[in-house]
Design an enzyme around this catalytic site. Structure first.
Site, PDB file in Angstrom:
ATOM      1  N   LYS A 268       0.898  -1.162   0.000  1.00  0.00           N
ATOM      2  CA  LYS A 268       0.000   0.000   0.000  1.00  0.00           C
ATOM      3  C   LYS A 268       0.933   1.207   0.000  1.00  0.00           C
ATOM      4  O   LYS A 268       1.614   1.472   0.994  1.00  0.00           O
ATOM      5  CB  LYS A 268      -0.863  -0.039   1.259  1.00  0.00           C
ATOM      6  N   GLU A 272      -3.181   6.933   2.189  1.00  0.00           N
ATOM      7  CA  GLU A 272      -3.530   7.146   3.598  1.00  0.00           C
ATOM      8  C   GLU A 272      -2.279   7.224   4.484  1.00  0.00           C
ATOM      9  O   GLU A 272      -2.223   6.623   5.553  1.00  0.00           O
ATOM     10  CB  GLU A 272      -4.486   6.048   4.074  1.00  0.00           C
ATOM     11  N   ASP A 351     -14.592   2.616  -1.341  1.00  0.00           N
ATOM     12  CA  ASP A 351     -14.013   1.858  -0.235  1.00  0.00           C
ATOM     13  C   ASP A 351     -15.010   0.883   0.382  1.00  0.00           C
ATOM     14  O   ASP A 351     -15.500   1.116   1.485  1.00  0.00           O
ATOM     15  CB  ASP A 351     -13.503   2.848   0.838  1.00  0.00           C
ATOM     16  N   GLU A 379     -16.142  -4.258   7.668  1.00  0.00           N
ATOM     17  CA  GLU A 379     -15.914  -2.893   8.151  1.00  0.00           C
ATOM     18  C   GLU A 379     -17.146  -2.005   7.975  1.00  0.00           C
ATOM     19  O   GLU A 379     -17.575  -1.325   8.910  1.00  0.00           O
ATOM     20  CB  GLU A 379     -14.716  -2.284   7.410  1.00  0.00           C
TER      21      GLU A 379
HETATM   22  C1  GCV Z   1      -5.912  -0.889   6.256  1.00  0.00           C
HETATM   23  C2  GCV Z   1     -10.101   1.781   4.607  1.00  0.00           C
HETATM   24  C3  GCV Z   1      -9.994   1.303   6.016  1.00  0.00           C
HETATM   25  C4  GCV Z   1      -8.567   1.262   6.498  1.00  0.00           C
HETATM   26  C5  GCV Z   1      -7.758   0.429   5.515  1.00  0.00           C
HETATM   27  C6  GCV Z   1      -7.889   1.037   4.133  1.00  0.00           C
HETATM   28  C7  GCV Z   1      -7.148   0.214   3.091  1.00  0.00           C
HETATM   29  O1  GCV Z   1      -9.815   3.145   4.507  1.00  0.00           O
HETATM   30  O2  GCV Z   1     -10.773   2.115   6.838  1.00  0.00           O
HETATM   31  O3  GCV Z   1      -8.544   0.667   7.775  1.00  0.00           O
HETATM   32  O4  GCV Z   1      -6.414   0.355   5.879  1.00  0.00           O
HETATM   33  O5  GCV Z   1      -9.233   1.057   3.778  1.00  0.00           O
HETATM   34  O6  GCV Z   1      -7.784  -0.563   2.394  1.00  0.00           O
HETATM   35  O7  GCV Z   1      -5.936   0.337   2.957  1.00  0.00           O
END
Ligand code: GCV
Length: 658
Positions: A268, A272, A351, A379
Site C-alpha cells: 500500500k 492514507e 471503499d 468494516e
Molecule cells: C488498512 C479503509 C480502512 C482502512 C484500511 C484502508 C485500506 O480506509 O478504513 O482501515 O487500511 O481502507 O484498504 O488500505
C-alpha cells in the site's frame, strides 16, 4: 503430519462429521508430495474415527481412489472426479489438485459415492485466491491488533510476539477446504514493528509458512515502501536508485533462503499516509517494478494496491473526486507493469461500501495483471455484529460485464481474487458465527465465480451444522435469515449507493454528516432540495467517463442509471421519481422502515433454530441479533429524521419520524 484438533474452537465447516462418508470407506491415495501426505493424513484421521482404511497399494478393491496424473488436462490445482470400476476417483493434475479433490469429496459426503456420480473436471477460475490479514504484531493504539478486525486478536501474534501456531494449521485446513491458496499475514499499513517481519523477524513469517504449507497455502508479506531507509539505513527509497534496488534484491534473496516457497510482497503506497514512489517523483509502475524485479528470480509476485487517493482534500472543492483517483493514477500506466506485478483493485471506486459500482480500473488495464480485492471483514457492513451474507454482492461484482452484455465479466478479466480477512482468535473464528459463511463463500467464488450464493450457503450450512434434528428446518431458517441479509443491511443504511454516513473512525453505526466536512472525500451533499454526488461528464466530476460503453452512458443518465446507484452518480431532488415509481425521499423512508423490520424478523426466525444448533452458538447469535435490531432502528431513525428535516417531505404512510 497430524490433523489439528482444537478444543474450545468451533470447527467451522470441517467438523469431524463432515468426514463420515470418507472415514468409513477403503481409500487409496497415490502420490509422494507434502500435499499427498496431507491427504493421506486426512483420510487416516477420518478412518480412525469411522472405521475405514487407508491404502497405498494399487492392487485391491477401493471405494475411493485419489491419484495424480499430470496429463489430466486440468492444471496443477485441478482434478477430475468420476466413478471408475465401482470406486469414486479423483485424478488430480498436481498435488494441490489431490487436496482440493479430497475436499470436494468431503463436501459431497455420501453423494460422492453414488453409482450415478457424473464425471466432472474441476479447476480454479482464478489462479490466486488470497486473503489479506490486516494483523499487527503489537496492539496499535487506535486500530487495535487487527485493523478493521471484528473477531478478537490476531491468530498469528499476541502481546508483541508469535503465538502458538496450532490454530494456524487448523486455519490453513479450513482455507484449503474452500479453495484459498495464499495469505498475506500482516497489515497493509506497515508500522515499525511489523516492517521488521521482512528482516530480523522473518523467522516469524517462516513459522507461519511452515504451518500453512501442508495445506497448499503460500505466505505473502505486506512491506513498507520506505524499508530501505527505515530498516536498511539508506538515505532514500527511490525505486530507481541502484542502492535501493540492490537492497531489495539482497533482502528478497534472504527471504527466499528462509522461505523457499514465499509468495511475494503486498504494498500500500502513497495511500492514507503510507510512503510511496511519489516522494521521489516516480510513478507506481516504477515502484511496483522495482519490487517485481527483486522477486522475479524466485518466482515471487508483488501485489501493488491501486487504493491511491488524496485523503487530505478540501471538502469545499467539488472538482476533486475520490472515485476518480485510482483510474487517474493507474490507467495511464497500463502496459508498464512487469508480468509479476499485480495491480490490486478494490471492487468499487471508493471503499468497500454496501453498494458501489464496479471499479472502472478493472476495464482500463488490459495489459496488466489485475487482482480484484473484496472486503470479507465487515468494516462497512455491520462489523460482524450484523448478519450480512456478502456472497450475493460479490457474485454481482464478479459477473459484472464492463463492456456490456456480450463482453467479458470481471471474473474473466481478473487473474486473482483477494479479500481482506475476517478472522481472529475468537472461538468462532469470525466473531459472528454466521460470518463464517462469508469466508467460506469467498473461497468458493474465487474458485468458481459462477456459483450461486444460495447454493454456497447451502454447502456451508450442510458442512457446518451436521444436525441431529430436522436438517430441513435449520436450512430453511438460515436461508431466510441470510440469503437477503446484504440487501436488508443496504435498506437500513446509506441509501441508493451514496455510501458512508457512518461514524468516522470506527465506521460503525449511523452519523449522516460524520464525514461531510472532513478531508476524506466521502460526501453526500444533501441540502434542502436534494442529495447525491454529481459524477457526470455533463455537469459533475466526469467520473462516468472512466467507464467503457454502455456503462459510461447508462451511468451518465439519471433516467437510465440503476436506482441502487442513483446517488452515487447523480445529485437529484428529493422528488426525483425512481424506476419503481416512488420518489427518492419516499424510497428512503420506505426502505429504512422495511430494513429495520426485516432485521427484527431475522431475530424472530432465529428463535426457531434453538435446538438445531449448539446452545452456546444459539445464544451468541441471539445476542448479536439483538444488537443488529437495535442498530438497524438507530439507522432507520437517524436517516429518516435527517432527510425529513432537510426536505420537509412527509412520509406518505404517516409513520413516526422524529
Ligand atoms: C488498512 C479503509 C480502512 C482502512 C484500511 C484502508 C485500506 O480506509 O478504513 O482501515 O487500511 O481502507 O484498504 O488500505
Amino acid at each position: 503430519m497430524t490433523i489439528p484438533e482444537l478444543s474450545g474452537v468451533h470447527p467451522a465447516w470441517l467438523p469431524p462429521e463432515a468426514f463420515r462418508a470418507i472415514g468409513s470407506r477403503r481409500t487409496l491415495v497415490l502420490g509422494d508430495d507434502v500435499l499427498a501426505d496431507t491427504v493421506r493424513a486426512e483420510v487416516a484421521h477420518a478412518c480412525a474415527r469411522y472405521g475405514g482404511t487407508l491404502h497405498d497399494d494399487r492392487d485391491g478393491a477401493y471405494d475411493l481412489v485419489l491419484a495424480l496424473d499430470s496429463e489430466a488436462g486440468v492444471g496443477p490445482e485441478g482434478f477430475v472426479l468420476s466413478r471408475h470400476d465401482g470406486a469414486t476417483t479423483v485424478v488430480a493434475g498436481g498435488p494441490a489438485g489431490l487436496l482440493y479433490g479430497l475436499f470436494e469429496v468431503v463436501r459431497r459426503g455420501e453423494t460422492a459415492f453414488g453409482a450415478d456420480l457424473p464425471a466432472e473436471a474441476h479447476r480454479p477460475a482464478l489462479r490466486r485466491r488470497m486473503l489479506d490479514h490486516w494483523d499487527n504484531i503489537d496492539v496499535h493504539p487506535v486500530m487495535g491488533q487487527v485493523e478493521r478486525g471484528y473477531a478478537g486478536g490476531s491468530i498469528f501474534w499476541r502481546e508483541g510476539g508469535p503465538r502458538d501456531l496450532t490454530r494456524v494449521r487448523a486455519y490453513g485446513r479450513l482455507l484449503a477446504a474452500c479453495g484459498i491458496n495464499a495469505v498475506a499475514v500482516n497489515n497493509v499499513n506497515v508500522h515499525a514493528t511489523e516492517a521488521r517481519l521482512l528482516t530480523d523477524r522473518l523467522g516469524e513469517v517462516a513459522a507461519i509458512a511452515d504451518e500453512l504449507r501442508p495445506y497448499g497455502i503460500r505466505v505473502h508479506l505486506s512491506v513498507n515502501f520506505a524499508s530501505p531507509v527505515a530498516l536498511g539505513g539508506l538515505a532514500t527509497a527511490d525505486p530507481l536508485d541502484d542502492g535501493v534496488r540492490a537492497w531489495w534484491a539482497r533482502t528478497t534473496e534472504r527471504v527466499y533462503a528462509t522461505i523457499p516457497d514465499f509468495g511475494g510482497y503486498v504494498v500500500k503506497a502513497d495511500s492514507e499516509g503510507q510512503p510511496g514512489p511519489f516522494a521521489y517523483g516516480r510513478d507506481h509502475a516504477d515502484g511496483a517494478n522495482m519490487l517485481a524485479d527483486a522477486l522475479a528470480p524466485f518466482g515471487g509476485v508483488v501485489h501493488w494496491r491501486a487504493f491511491v487517493y488524496d485523503h487530505r482534500q478540501d471538502w469545499r472543492d467539488r472538482s476533486t473526486d475520490r472515485a476518480r483517483a485510482a483510474y487517474d493514477h493507474f490507467a495511464p500506466l497500463d502496459g508498464r507493469f512487469r508480468d509479476n506485478a499485480i495491480v490490486q483493485v478494490k471492487n468499487g471506486p471508493i471503499d468497500f461500501q454496501v453498494r458501489e459500482p464496479v471499479s472502472p480500473v478493472i476495464a482500463a488495464m488490459p495489459d496488466t495483471r489485475l487482482a480484484v480485492e473484496l472486503q470479507v471483514t465487515q468494516e462497512y457492513t455491520g462489523q460482524q455484529k450484523h448478519v450480512c451474507y456478502l456472497a450475493p454482492m460479490w457474485r454481482e461484482v464478479l459477473g459484472f460485464r464492463p463492456w456490456g452484455p456480450d463482453g467479458r465479466t470481471v471474473a474473466d478479466v481478473a487473474t486473482e481474487l483477494v479479500a481482506v480477512s475476517n478472522v481472529g482468535d475468537d472461538p468462532y473464528w469470525t466473531g459472528h458465527p454466521l460470518a463464517q459463511a462469508n469466508l467460506y463463500a469467498f473461497g468458493r467464488l474465487a474458485w468458481a465465480p459462477g456459483l450461486d450464493p444460495a447454493d454456497l450457503l447451502d454447502e456451508w450450512i450442510g458442512l457446518t451444522f451436521p444436525v441431529a434434528g430436522d436438517p430441513g428446518r435449520l436450512r430453511r431458517i438460515l436461508h431466510e435469515i441470510m440469503d437477503g441479509s446484504w440487501r436488508t443491511y443496504e435498506r437500513y443504511t446509506a441509501p441508493l449507493g451514496v455510501g458512508f454516513m457512518v461514524r468516522p473512525g470506527h465506521h460503525y453505526g449511523p452519523d449522516v454528516d460524520g464525514y461531510e466536512y472532513t478531508p476524506w472525500g466521502t460526501y453526500h451533499f444533501a441540502d434542502r432540495d436534494g442529495v447525491g454526488v454529481d459524477r457526470t461528464r455533463a455537469t459533475g466530476t466526469g467520473f462516468t467517463g472512466q467507464y467503457p460503453k454502455p456503462w459510461s452512458d447508462v451511468y451518465e443518465s439519471p433516467a437510465k442509471c440503476p436506482d441502487e446507484l442513483l446517488l452515487f452518480f447523480h445529485h437529484v431532488p428529493y422528488g426525483h421519481v425512481l424506476h419503481d415509481g416512488t420518489t427518492v425521499i419516499q424510497h428512503i423512508y420506505d426502505t429504512h422502515f422495511a430494513g429495520a423490520e426485516q432485521a427484527a424478523a431475522m431475530r424472530d426466525r432465529w428463535e426457531k433454530a434453538a435446538g438445531d444448533v449448539p446452545p452456546e452458538l444459539h445464544a451468541r447469535v441471539r445476542e448479536l441479533l439483538d444488537e443488529q435490531v437495535r442498530s438497524a432502528r438507530e439507522w432507520r431513525d437517524q436517516i429518516n429524521t435527517y432527510f425529513f428535516r432537510k426536505s420537509g417531505a412527509a412520509d406518505a404512510h404517516g409513520r413516526r419520524i422524529y
